[in-house]
Write an enzyme that holds these catalytic residues in place. Structure first.
Site: not given
Length: 319
Positions: A55, A88, A122-125, A140-141, A189
């Protein structure tokens, strides 16, 4: 890429029918901050970072953790590169991936459920987890890059001389981030997940217009803001390092390769060759994730053998 609805997992893809074929990235939900006198103080061993090596959003946080010397203070877990029907997942048997060390979880969505049993989204990294309060600090990156840059500076061994967001350049960095996020980081994207021809053509054109602008800018400066690397460079880097390997083919971003841009090519190699950065890049995880996790784009799941990328070649960007 599924989601939780009131704490229940659903294996649902993005709804592009309701948006006329456009991919719209949802807003992140957990956006709390590590602050000296706040609910989340900077303490060794209290926080754990969950990422995917595939990612680009998670990659930027891994880079800052590495550059700042935060490994002894913040733990790290890496999900398996393939994102299947359960989202994930953890699998310590796969090279460079890990098991989930805190609770023995199988899926990332279980961590979100632990933080909020009624979470919808959503399930994010990436995810920065507070082991003491057992909750998500932030997913939040962009915020995490800022936190890792400064919040832990008082801890032993952390490089407090490195500042990726210096005040004198803040407004310039913010403007660059805004342009690059919409047109490049998310632009790949928006091109790749488009489900209407006109939408795809608009987004891919916007993407390459931005890359042309960046090529011109890097013809005048070694890095985006001059002679020093800032967070804007690392935020761009994580997209560029994936571009020729996956975005050109898988996301149909094929007007040009990064290798076709002399300045962007050298810039990418320059950043890749910075101390510690190459070890944060896993082309295996990157290619396996994209080509096996999006069956609507690549239904066979075949991972291409190429391209051959020579990121260690001379970059020509100065000493």
């Amino acid at each position: 890429m599924g989601l939780l609805v009131d704490g229940v997992w659903h294996d649902d893809w993005y709804d592009t029918e309701s948006t006329g074929g456009r991919f719209e990235r949802p807003e992140t939900v957990f956006r709390r901050w590590i602050e000296p006198d706040g609910d989340f103080p900077a303490v060794t061993g209290r926080y754990h970072l969950y990422i995917s090596l595939a990612c680009p959003w998670a990659h930027r946080t891994l880079i800052v953790r590495k550059l700042k010397g935060l490994e002894p203070h913040i733990g790290l877990s890496v999900v398996h590169p393939t994102m299947g029907s359960g989202g994930w997942h953890f699998d310590g048997g796969y090279p460079e991936a890990t098991d989930e060390p805190l609770y023995g979880l199988a899926f990332m969505h279980e961590l979100y459920q632990k933080a909020d049993p009624h979470y919808t989204g959503r399930v994010t990294v990436p995810v920065l987890w507070d082991c003491e309060r057992e909750t998500i600090v932030s997913n939040e990156s962009a915020d995490l890059v800022r936190m890792l840059n400064r919040a832990f500076n008082a801890l032993p061994g952390v490089d407090d001389t490195l500042d990726l967001y210096p005040g004198a350049l803040a407004s310039e960095i913010d403007a660059l981030n805004e342009r690059i996020y919409h047109a490049v980081n998310n632009g790949v994207y928006k091109s790749g997940f488009a489900t209407a021809q006109a939408v795809y053509e608009r987004e891919v054109t916007a993407l390459f217009n931005a890359l042309d602008e960046l090529e011109a800018r890097l013809g005048e400066h070694r890095y985006l803001t001059g002679e020093a690397i800032t967070e804007a460079d690392w935020r761009l880097f994580t997209t560029l390092v994936r571009f020729d390997a996956v975005y050109v083919g898988h996301f149909k971003c094929n007007l040009r390769r990064i290798d076709d841009y002399p300045h962007l090519r050298g810039y990418l190699r320059d950043l890749y060759q910075q101390p510690g950065i190459a070890e944060t890049v896993s082309l295996d995880h990157i290619k396996r994730h994209y080509y096996t996790s999006h069956p609507m784009i690549n239904p066979t799941g075949i991972i291409p053998a190429g391209p051959v990328l020579d990121l260690d070649a001379p970059h020509g960007r100065g000493a």
